[in-house]
Design a protein around this motif. Structure first.
Motif, short mmCIF file in Angstrom:
data_model
loop_
_atom_site.label_atom_id
_atom_site.label_comp_id
_atom_site.label_asym_id
_atom_site.label_seq_id
_atom_site.Cartn_x
_atom_site.Cartn_y
_atom_site.Cartn_z
N LEU A 22 41.00 32.86 -14.06
CA LEU A 22 40.69 34.02 -13.40
C LEU A 22 40.23 35.38 -14.15
O LEU A 22 39.16 35.83 -14.15
N GLU A 23 41.23 35.17 -15.65
CA GLU A 23 40.68 36.35 -16.56
C GLU A 23 39.33 35.87 -17.17
O GLU A 23 38.67 36.70 -17.79
N ARG A 24 39.25 34.49 -17.46
CA ARG A 24 37.89 34.07 -17.89
C ARG A 24 36.69 34.62 -17.18
O ARG A 24 35.71 35.00 -17.73
N VAL A 25 36.95 34.46 -15.67
CA VAL A 25 35.74 34.87 -14.89
C VAL A 25 35.51 36.50 -14.86
O VAL A 25 34.33 36.81 -14.97
N ALA A 26 36.57 36.99 -15.08
CA ALA A 26 36.55 38.64 -15.23
C ALA A 26 35.67 38.96 -16.46
O ALA A 26 34.93 39.76 -16.48
N LEU A 27 36.30 38.23 -17.54
CA LEU A 27 35.45 38.60 -18.91
C LEU A 27 34.12 38.22 -18.71
O LEU A 27 33.17 38.99 -19.02
N ARG A 28 33.81 37.02 -18.01
CA ARG A 28 32.37 36.56 -18.21
C ARG A 28 31.38 37.71 -17.15
O ARG A 28 30.37 37.95 -17.58
N TRP A 29 32.09 38.21 -16.05
CA TRP A 29 31.59 39.19 -15.37
C TRP A 29 31.37 40.32 -16.02
O TRP A 29 30.20 40.69 -15.68
#
Length: 107
Positions: A22-29
């Motif tokens: 989830l944090e990887r998605v947020a960072l990429r976003w």
């Protein structure tokens, strides 16, 4: 209510893995230029709604449309849906894979 990270559906390590993804998605976003974020936004909205619908089914709540608050808020909505899903006892392994897939689909 279970303490964070102690989901009965997959255990603490599955919860940590889902949280990491989830944090990887947020960072990429956060790194996406606006034009790319706008193109990818529908996929995140779909995932948010799917998670909300699954949680509603499991908890016996009526399915409702998650308000479309725009790209600036969609990651917060995703975090809430992942948390709600976990609290409903749904497995973290499945959501981790879906988060990974959406992250990989981001332009």
């Amino acid at each position: 209510m279970r303490p964070a990270g102690s989901s009965s559906a997959g255990g603490p390590s599955a919860s940590r893995a889902a949280d990491t993804e989830l944090e990887r998605v947020a960072l990429r976003w956060a790194q996406l230029p606006v034009d790319r974020a706008l193109r990818a936004y529908p996929a995140l909205r779909r995932l948010v709604q799917e998670l909300a619908d699954e949680t509603a089914r499991v908890t016996g709540q009526p399915q409702e449309t998650v308000p479309d608050l725009g790209p600036a808020v969609v990651i917060d909505q995703l975090r809430v849906m992942v948390y709600d899903r976990r609290e409903a006892g749904l497995p973290d392994e499945a959501v981790r894979e879906r988060l990974r897939a959406v992250r990989r689909s981001l332009p």
